[in-house]
Design a protein around this motif. Structure first.
Motif, short mmCIF file in Angstrom:
data_model
loop_
_atom_site.label_atom_id
_atom_site.label_comp_id
_atom_site.label_asym_id
_atom_site.label_seq_id
_atom_site.Cartn_x
_atom_site.Cartn_y
_atom_site.Cartn_z
N TRP A 190 10.18 5.15 -4.10
CA TRP A 190 10.35 5.00 -4.88
C TRP A 190 10.90 3.20 -5.53
O TRP A 190 10.22 3.25 -5.87
CB TRP A 190 11.40 5.49 -5.91
CG TRP A 190 11.19 7.26 -6.20
CD1 TRP A 190 11.47 7.89 -5.64
CD2 TRP A 190 10.15 7.14 -7.22
NE1 TRP A 190 10.80 9.09 -6.84
CE2 TRP A 190 10.25 8.57 -6.40
CE3 TRP A 190 8.79 7.15 -7.72
CZ2 TRP A 190 8.88 9.18 -7.78
CZ3 TRP A 190 8.34 7.47 -8.30
CH2 TRP A 190 8.55 8.60 -8.68
N THR A 191 11.37 2.63 -4.50
CA THR A 191 11.88 1.53 -4.75
C THR A 191 10.74 0.59 -4.24
O THR A 191 10.20 -0.80 -4.91
CB THR A 191 12.88 0.65 -3.31
OG1 THR A 191 14.25 2.03 -3.59
CG2 THR A 191 13.06 -0.52 -3.86
N ALA A 192 9.66 0.71 -2.90
CA ALA A 192 8.36 -0.04 -3.44
C ALA A 192 7.17 0.52 -4.13
O ALA A 192 6.96 -0.58 -4.76
CB ALA A 192 7.96 0.90 -1.95
N ALA A 193 7.03 1.21 -4.84
CA ALA A 193 6.30 1.50 -5.77
C ALA A 193 6.89 1.06 -7.05
O ALA A 193 5.85 0.61 -8.01
CB ALA A 193 6.44 3.44 -5.91
N LEU A 229 -6.10 -5.47 -5.34
CA LEU A 229 -6.04 -5.40 -6.93
C LEU A 229 -6.50 -3.41 -6.44
O LEU A 229 -5.98 -2.94 -8.27
CB LEU A 229 -7.09 -6.42 -7.02
CG LEU A 229 -6.46 -7.42 -6.77
CD1 LEU A 229 -7.26 -8.67 -7.67
CD2 LEU A 229 -5.66 -7.65 -7.87
N PRO A 230 -7.85 -2.91 -6.62
CA PRO A 230 -8.11 -1.80 -7.18
C PRO A 230 -7.15 -0.56 -6.73
O PRO A 230 -6.53 0.51 -7.63
CB PRO A 230 -9.23 -0.99 -5.93
CG PRO A 230 -9.72 -2.33 -6.11
CD PRO A 230 -8.99 -3.38 -5.58
N ASN A 231 -6.08 -0.87 -5.29
CA ASN A 231 -4.92 0.21 -5.16
C ASN A 231 -4.62 0.11 -6.48
O ASN A 231 -3.30 0.81 -6.71
CB ASN A 231 -4.46 -0.13 -3.73
CG ASN A 231 -3.87 1.29 -3.37
OD1 ASN A 231 -2.75 1.84 -4.27
ND2 ASN A 231 -2.78 1.28 -1.96
N LEU A 232 -3.33 -1.34 -6.80
CA LEU A 232 -2.27 -1.36 -7.97
C LEU A 232 -2.65 -0.81 -9.04
O LEU A 232 -1.93 -0.45 -9.62
CB LEU A 232 -1.90 -2.81 -8.05
CG LEU A 232 -1.38 -3.75 -6.68
CD1 LEU A 232 -1.10 -5.08 -6.37
CD2 LEU A 232 -0.05 -2.95 -6.84
N LEU A 233 -4.02 -1.65 -9.05
CA LEU A 233 -4.50 -1.05 -10.28
C LEU A 233 -4.55 0.14 -10.80
O LEU A 233 -4.60 1.07 -12.41
CB LEU A 233 -6.12 -1.86 -11.32
CG LEU A 233 -5.36 -3.71 -11.20
CD1 LEU A 233 -6.52 -4.27 -11.89
CD2 LEU A 233 -4.18 -3.58 -12.21
N SER A 252 -0.08 2.69 -14.03
CA SER A 252 0.00 3.49 -15.36
C SER A 252 1.61 3.75 -14.68
O SER A 252 1.96 5.12 -15.31
CB SER A 252 -0.52 4.42 -14.91
OG SER A 252 -1.07 4.97 -13.85
N LEU A 253 1.89 3.71 -13.71
CA LEU A 253 3.52 4.20 -13.00
C LEU A 253 4.30 4.53 -14.67
O LEU A 253 5.00 3.18 -14.59
CB LEU A 253 4.03 4.00 -12.19
CG LEU A 253 5.02 4.47 -11.08
CD1 LEU A 253 4.13 5.99 -11.04
CD2 LEU A 253 5.25 3.96 -10.16
N TYR A 284 5.71 -2.25 -6.78
CA TYR A 284 4.03 -2.77 -6.94
C TYR A 284 3.85 -2.05 -8.57
O TYR A 284 3.06 -3.14 -8.79
CB TYR A 284 3.48 -1.45 -6.05
CG TYR A 284 3.53 -1.99 -4.79
CD1 TYR A 284 4.04 -3.22 -4.27
CD2 TYR A 284 4.08 -1.03 -4.01
CE1 TYR A 284 3.85 -3.14 -2.64
CE2 TYR A 284 4.36 -1.18 -2.57
CZ TYR A 284 3.94 -1.81 -1.39
OH TYR A 284 4.58 -2.31 -0.60
N SER A 285 4.04 -1.61 -9.13
CA SER A 285 4.93 -1.30 -10.79
C SER A 285 4.25 -2.63 -11.57
O SER A 285 3.65 -2.56 -12.19
CB SER A 285 5.38 0.00 -11.05
OG SER A 285 4.93 0.69 -11.46
N ILE A 286 5.48 -3.06 -11.44
CA ILE A 286 6.13 -4.86 -11.74
C ILE A 286 4.78 -5.20 -11.41
O ILE A 286 4.16 -6.45 -12.37
CB ILE A 286 7.27 -5.02 -11.32
CG1 ILE A 286 8.27 -3.87 -11.82
CG2 ILE A 286 7.58 -6.06 -11.90
CD1 ILE A 286 9.19 -3.82 -11.34
#
Length: 215
Positions: free
Chosen positions: A44-47, A109-113, A118-119, A50-52
């Motif tokens: 959750w911390t890593a996610a 980039l595709p992974n992030l977006l 939307s997280l 990445y969401s930010i």
């Protein structure tokens, strides 16, 4: 001119490396960890990081893109000289630099977006009572257990992001090392040329001195 181009390439590459190194605060939570060590709290911390990251200002993204384009264009310009040293060092640098760019454009980039933009932030079950619980040192362990289970669909993308960042970092580090090798090789060539120039007058003076002795 060659020194200026080398400086631009190294500066641009070092800038991009610095950006990738900042992601280590999230990547280190998942890289080289056994499945047992990858707790929901770590994921959750890593996610959340990445969401930010996926929500960063477009202006910053344009700056990063400009720096990457400047470094790549300068490398191609230097490779266009078709000198032996350039073909070896700049050719390898172009390969590593382009692989890092391709990895970032088609994987990171595709992974992030797709998976992190939307997280929802904050995450479910993390309201005001949760915040007050986290503030208390004695209840931290109990607070972490109230995190929702990390979704299996997000586990793979989270691990892939850390691996992709590492691959890009290694490739760009190789670019810096190749440019350092090119600089060292050119310095050696310059030193050899200077030694040859210093030796030429002595070779020319020897026949004159011998002719004087004969006369």
């Amino acid at each position: 001119m060659a020194g200026l181009r080398m400086s631009v390439v190294v500066s641009a590459t070092a800038f991009l490396l610095g950006l990738l190194f900042t992601h280590w605060i999230a990547d280190s939570l998942t890289l080289w960890k056994s499945p047992d060590a990858q707790s929901d709290a770590r994921l959750w911390t890593a996610a959340s990081y990445y969401s930010i990251l996926s929500r960063m200002s477009p202006t910053l993204a344009y700056i990063y893109l400009l720096v990457a384009v400047a470094g790549g264009a300068t490398l191609l310009w230097s490779l266009g000289d078709l000198r032996a040293g350039n073909l070896m060092f700049d050719g390898g640098s172009v390969l590593l630099y382009s692989s890092a760019v391709v990895m970032y454009l088609y994987s990171v980039l595709p992974n992030l977006l797709t998976n992190f933009k939307s997280l929802p932030l904050p995450f479910p079950n993390q309201g005001a009572p949760m915040a007050s619980t986290l503030a208390a040192e004695s209840n931290k362990a109990a607070a972490l257990t109230t995190l929702p289970p990390f979704p299996q669909s997000l586990r793979g993308p989270t691990l892939e992001l850390a691996s992709s960042h590492l691959i890009c970092s290694v490739a760009l580090t190789g670019v810096v090392l190749l440019q350092a090798g090119r600089w060292w090789a050119e310095q050696q060539d310059d030193d050899d040329e200077e030694d040859e120039e210093d030796a030429e007058p002595l070779d020319k003076q020897e026949p004159k001195e011998e002719s004087k002795k004969i006369s």
